[in-house]
Design an enzyme around this catalytic site. Sequence first.
Site, mmCIF file in Angstrom:
data_model
loop_
_atom_site.group_PDB
_atom_site.id
_atom_site.type_symbol
_atom_site.label_atom_id
_atom_site.label_comp_id
_atom_site.label_asym_id
_atom_site.label_seq_id
_atom_site.Cartn_x
_atom_site.Cartn_y
_atom_site.Cartn_z
ATOM 1 C CB SER A 1 50.129 40.515 33.217
ATOM 2 O OG SER A 1 48.720 40.955 33.261
ATOM 3 C CD GLU B 1 51.186 36.678 30.979
ATOM 4 O OE1 GLU B 1 49.852 36.303 31.127
ATOM 5 O OE2 GLU B 1 51.277 38.232 30.464
ATOM 6 N NE ARG C 1 47.595 35.932 30.190
ATOM 7 C CZ ARG C 1 46.195 36.168 30.266
ATOM 8 N NH1 ARG C 1 45.568 35.118 30.205
ATOM 9 N NH2 ARG C 1 45.747 37.427 30.619
HETATM 10 N N1 EPU Z 1 44.630 44.454 42.151
HETATM 11 C C1 EPU Z 1 45.113 45.389 43.074
HETATM 12 N N2 EPU Z 1 46.415 46.241 42.878
HETATM 13 C C2 EPU Z 1 46.843 46.027 41.846
HETATM 14 C C3 EPU Z 1 46.511 45.439 40.525
HETATM 15 C C4 EPU Z 1 45.237 44.456 40.850
HETATM 16 O O1 EPU Z 1 44.842 45.463 44.269
HETATM 17 O O2 EPU Z 1 48.050 46.914 41.606
HETATM 18 C C5 EPU Z 1 43.644 43.654 42.250
HETATM 19 C C6 EPU Z 1 42.390 44.570 41.551
HETATM 20 O O3 EPU Z 1 41.734 45.139 42.347
HETATM 21 C C7 EPU Z 1 41.357 43.296 41.264
HETATM 22 C C8 EPU Z 1 42.549 42.091 41.034
HETATM 23 O O4 EPU Z 1 43.784 42.462 41.761
HETATM 24 O O5 EPU Z 1 40.697 42.723 42.239
HETATM 25 C C9 EPU Z 1 42.603 41.674 39.861
HETATM 26 O O6 EPU Z 1 42.932 42.628 39.013
HETATM 27 P P1 EPU Z 1 42.433 42.959 37.550
HETATM 28 O O7 EPU Z 1 41.171 42.575 37.391
HETATM 29 O O8 EPU Z 1 42.961 44.177 36.877
HETATM 30 O O9 EPU Z 1 42.994 41.729 36.662
HETATM 31 P P2 EPU Z 1 44.447 40.879 36.584
HETATM 32 O O10 EPU Z 1 44.410 39.879 37.327
HETATM 33 O O11 EPU Z 1 45.582 41.748 37.157
HETATM 34 C C10 EPU Z 1 44.278 39.764 34.363
HETATM 35 C C11 EPU Z 1 45.213 39.528 33.227
HETATM 36 C C12 EPU Z 1 45.312 40.522 32.348
HETATM 37 C C13 EPU Z 1 43.886 41.016 31.991
HETATM 38 C C14 EPU Z 1 42.895 41.177 33.273
HETATM 39 C C15 EPU Z 1 41.509 41.378 32.718
HETATM 40 C C16 EPU Z 1 46.789 37.927 33.936
HETATM 41 C C17 EPU Z 1 48.291 37.757 34.265
HETATM 42 N N3 EPU Z 1 46.443 39.110 33.602
HETATM 43 O O12 EPU Z 1 44.907 40.764 35.217
HETATM 44 O O13 EPU Z 1 45.756 40.153 31.235
HETATM 45 O O14 EPU Z 1 43.700 41.939 30.898
HETATM 46 O O15 EPU Z 1 42.987 39.888 34.001
HETATM 47 O O16 EPU Z 1 40.819 40.143 32.382
HETATM 48 O O17 EPU Z 1 45.952 36.990 33.949
HETATM 49 C C18 EPU Z 1 48.349 40.210 30.204
HETATM 50 O O18 EPU Z 1 48.005 39.040 30.312
HETATM 51 O O19 EPU Z 1 48.956 40.747 29.733
HETATM 52 C C19 EPU Z 1 46.972 41.051 30.718
HETATM 53 C C20 EPU Z 1 46.986 42.420 30.817
#
Ligand code: EPU
Length: 350
Positions: A246, A346, A164
């Site tokens: 995010s 972010e 990012r």
């Molecule tokens: N999780 C929780 N509780 C929550 C949210 C997440 O326990 O409220 C856990 C999920 O169960 C999972 C882990 O955290 O095991 C990761 O969650 P997720 O797969 O939804 O991905 P993320 O790390 O929250 C990132 C990117 C997103 C992107 C997704 C999919 C960042 C900051 N965010 O989210 O990007 O769509 O992976 O690849 O890197 C963005 O940048 O705006 C964005 C949406």
Amino acid sequence: MIVENNVPLQPYNSFGIVARAQNLVRIASEGDVAELRADPRWRDAPRFVLGGGSNIVLTGDVKPLVLKVEIKGLRLVEETPRAWIVEAGAGEVWHDAIQWMLANGYPGLENLALIPGTVGGAPVQNIGAYGVELQDRFDSLDAIDLDTGLSFTLDAAQCAFGYRDSVFKHVRSGPNDFGLSGRALISRVRFRLAKPWKAVVGYLDLERKMEENGNFTPSPTDVFDWVCAIRRAKLPDWRVLGNAGSFFKNPTVTPEQCADIIARDPKIVHYPMADGSIKLAAGWLIDACGWKGKSVGNAGVYEKQALVLVNRGGLENPVTGGEVMTLAKAIQTSVYERFGIRLEPEPVVV
Ligand code: EPU
């Protein structure tokens, strides 16, 4: 080229925050920048480059001249035995550009479907989702140096992509520093889409889709449809519930720090990185602190994904940038107190 005054910015930011631009000019071509620079009233004026407004928090009216990038165009520039090189104008809507590429037989960006914003914003924060980052599909970009009016082209190394992050997020602080924040306007981006196309389906949510559908050799359109379905189930549509995706980056820690946290919270979601560090799921950390579904004024934490802050007041009674930042700071404090980790926002705070 017309400079508009007192322009409402609510339609131009995905949070739906109310703010105004004192002055705004629409940039539809490189020539518009040249025209602006030729006008002594605007040549040296402070400016702010606005793309799709999907990664900003407006905390007040914007005093610098807003350059709203509306440069269009989609074309195949080159086809080699190993890749398609496709160029998109910075003002094209990101998701629509991916759809155009798929429809014309240039797959490769489907994992990045439905990310809000414009093509020009994509390299700024090296957007990423479901196992693909922009830098994996990037060829080069054209930009205009707003200080000199000169156009230039950057390759991936010159963009200094990180998680990012890119050269466009950094302010130049010395003669040997190449930060381009506030200085460059990205006009066109070229993507290098490798042949033969290969599905990227290692992400857990996509593996589940393969199982559910009994389809282990998906086409580009299958992956596109799955990514859209996963995002629609987890992430709010900003047209319905304002948000900026995010709100925090996923933090990285050392293996020692991670072991220390696991000893206290065995369920913490963590991923080992290639460089030996460990990435933690910020959404999990925020969720563990009990923030899911909570609000401060009209700023809320989304029920289904704690990493996303939302506008609970709609367009009628919208959240303010101040409320969003108050909620963000409260979240940062509680995550720091419980885990000793500082979450970094972010979006760009304006
Ligand atoms: N999780 C929780 N509780 C929550 C949210 C997440 O326990 O409220 C856990 C999920 O169960 C999972 C882990 O955290 O095991 C990761 O969650 P997720 O797969 O939804 O991905 P993320 O790390 O929250 C990132 C990117 C997103 C992107 C997704 C999919 C960042 C900051 N965010 O989210 O990007 O769509 O992976 O690849 O890197 C963005 O940048 O705006 C964005 C949406």
